[in-house]
Design a protein around this motif. Structure first.
Motif, PDB file in Angstrom:
ATOM      1  N   MET A   1       0.835  -1.182   0.000  1.00 24.79           N
ATOM      2  CA  MET A   1       0.000   0.000   0.000  1.00 24.79           C
ATOM      3  C   MET A   1       0.883   1.251   0.000  1.00 24.79           C
ATOM      4  O   MET A   1       1.910   1.277   0.638  1.00 24.79           O
ATOM      5  CB  MET A   1      -0.872  -0.048   1.250  1.00 24.79           C
ATOM      6  N   LYS A   2       0.456   2.249  -0.703  1.00 23.15           N
ATOM      7  CA  LYS A   2       1.257   3.466  -0.816  1.00 23.15           C
ATOM      8  C   LYS A   2       1.521   4.073   0.558  1.00 23.15           C
ATOM      9  O   LYS A   2       2.628   4.439   0.876  1.00 23.15           O
ATOM     10  CB  LYS A   2       0.544   4.466  -1.723  1.00 23.15           C
ATOM     11  N   ASN A   3       0.488   4.201   1.351  1.00 19.98           N
ATOM     12  CA  ASN A   3       0.654   4.725   2.700  1.00 19.98           C
ATOM     13  C   ASN A   3       0.320   3.608   3.677  1.00 19.98           C
ATOM     14  O   ASN A   3      -0.848   3.293   3.886  1.00 19.98           O
ATOM     15  CB  ASN A   3      -0.267   5.933   2.912  1.00 19.98           C
ATOM     16  N   LYS A   4       1.352   3.017   4.272  1.00 22.93           N
ATOM     17  CA  LYS A   4       1.144   1.834   5.123  1.00 22.93           C
ATOM     18  C   LYS A   4       0.327   2.121   6.376  1.00 22.93           C
ATOM     19  O   LYS A   4      -0.178   1.220   7.014  1.00 22.93           O
ATOM     20  CB  LYS A   4       2.479   1.197   5.483  1.00 22.93           C
ATOM     21  N   HIS A   5       0.161   3.395   6.697  1.00 23.24           N
ATOM     22  CA  HIS A   5      -0.579   3.740   7.905  1.00 23.24           C
ATOM     23  C   HIS A   5      -2.060   4.016   7.638  1.00 23.24           C
ATOM     24  O   HIS A   5      -2.829   4.190   8.583  1.00 23.24           O
ATOM     25  CB  HIS A   5       0.033   4.980   8.573  1.00 23.24           C
ATOM     26  N   LEU A   6      -2.449   4.048   6.382  1.00 22.23           N
ATOM     27  CA  LEU A   6      -3.825   4.402   6.028  1.00 22.23           C
ATOM     28  C   LEU A   6      -4.847   3.490   6.702  1.00 22.23           C
ATOM     29  O   LEU A   6      -5.781   3.962   7.343  1.00 22.23           O
ATOM     30  CB  LEU A   6      -4.011   4.367   4.505  1.00 22.23           C
ATOM     31  N   LYS A   7      -4.660   2.175   6.580  1.00 24.57           N
ATOM     32  CA  LYS A   7      -5.639   1.242   7.150  1.00 24.57           C
ATOM     33  C   LYS A   7      -5.725   1.354   8.662  1.00 24.57           C
ATOM     34  O   LYS A   7      -6.807   1.283   9.234  1.00 24.57           O
ATOM     35  CB  LYS A   7      -5.331  -0.193   6.727  1.00 24.57           C
ATOM     36  N   SER A   8      -4.596   1.553   9.331  1.00 18.57           N
ATOM     37  CA  SER A   8      -4.633   1.665  10.790  1.00 18.57           C
ATOM     38  C   SER A   8      -5.303   2.980  11.219  1.00 18.57           C
ATOM     39  O   SER A   8      -6.021   3.025  12.209  1.00 18.57           O
ATOM     40  CB  SER A   8      -3.244   1.524  11.411  1.00 18.57           C
ATOM     41  N   GLU A   9      -5.087   4.048  10.433  1.00 21.81           N
ATOM     42  CA  GLU A   9      -5.748   5.323  10.746  1.00 21.81           C
ATOM     43  C   GLU A   9      -7.260   5.201  10.581  1.00 21.81           C
ATOM     44  O   GLU A   9      -8.021   5.685  11.419  1.00 21.81           O
ATOM     45  CB  GLU A   9      -5.212   6.441   9.844  1.00 21.81           C
ATOM     46  N   VAL A  10      -7.681   4.546   9.510  1.00 21.29           N
ATOM     47  CA  VAL A  10      -9.115   4.332   9.279  1.00 21.29           C
ATOM     48  C   VAL A  10      -9.696   3.480  10.408  1.00 21.29           C
ATOM     49  O   VAL A  10     -10.749   3.795  10.963  1.00 21.29           O
ATOM     50  CB  VAL A  10      -9.364   3.673   7.901  1.00 21.29           C
ATOM     51  N   ALA A  11      -8.987   2.419  10.781  1.00 25.20           N
ATOM     52  CA  ALA A  11      -9.452   1.542  11.863  1.00 25.20           C
ATOM     53  C   ALA A  11      -9.572   2.304  13.182  1.00 25.20           C
ATOM     54  O   ALA A  11     -10.551   2.137  13.920  1.00 25.20           O
ATOM     55  CB  ALA A  11      -8.516   0.351  12.014  1.00 25.20           C
ATOM     56  N   ASN A  12      -8.586   3.152  13.483  1.00 25.65           N
ATOM     57  CA  ASN A  12      -8.627   3.951  14.714  1.00 25.65           C
ATOM     58  C   ASN A  12      -9.811   4.908  14.724  1.00 25.65           C
ATOM     59  O   ASN A  12     -10.507   5.040  15.733  1.00 25.65           O
ATOM     60  CB  ASN A  12      -7.329   4.757  14.888  1.00 25.65           C
ATOM     61  N   LEU A  13     -10.046   5.555  13.594  1.00 24.72           N
ATOM     62  CA  LEU A  13     -11.162   6.484  13.505  1.00 24.72           C
ATOM     63  C   LEU A  13     -12.490   5.756  13.673  1.00 24.72           C
ATOM     64  O   LEU A  13     -13.370   6.200  14.414  1.00 24.72           O
ATOM     65  CB  LEU A  13     -11.120   7.220  12.162  1.00 24.72           C
TER      66      LEU A  13
END
Length: 95
Positions: free
Chosen positions: A1-13
């Motif tokens: 994934m281009k931004n490896k933190h995207l999924k974790s940020e979405v999950a946190n939100l």
């Protein structure tokens, strides 16, 4: 994934909204749906060999060989909103 933190940020939100409103709430369901759609579009456009928008256009072109109303001119006339959406996405999502 281009931004490896995207999924974790979405999950946190989603977790925060879940704690505030609950998973069965309209707010949570809407947020989950919108993020799922946007992340899918993002991944297909930036992280895959497959360009989702390109695939859609190819499919419509192939279908237009058998379905006259899907030829480019008729498609714009019969489905102006879909056509406008594709043009908009084409403008903003492609390099």
């Amino acid at each position: 994934m281009k931004n490896k933190h995207l999924k974790s940020e979405v999950a946190n939100l989603l977790e925060i909204v879940d704690k505030t409103f609950g998973k069965d709430s309209v707010q949570y369901q809407n947020l989950d749906y919108y993020f799922d759609t946007l992340v899918t579009v993002y991944e297909y456009n930036y992280d895959s060999e497959k360009d989702l928008l390109g695939e859609l256009k190819d499919l419509i072109n192939k279908l237009s060989e058998k379905i006259p109303e899907l030829t480019p001119k008729q498609f714009k006339e019969k489905y102006p909103n879909i056509s406008e959406m594709i043009d908009y996405l084409d403008k903003w999502l492609t390099d």
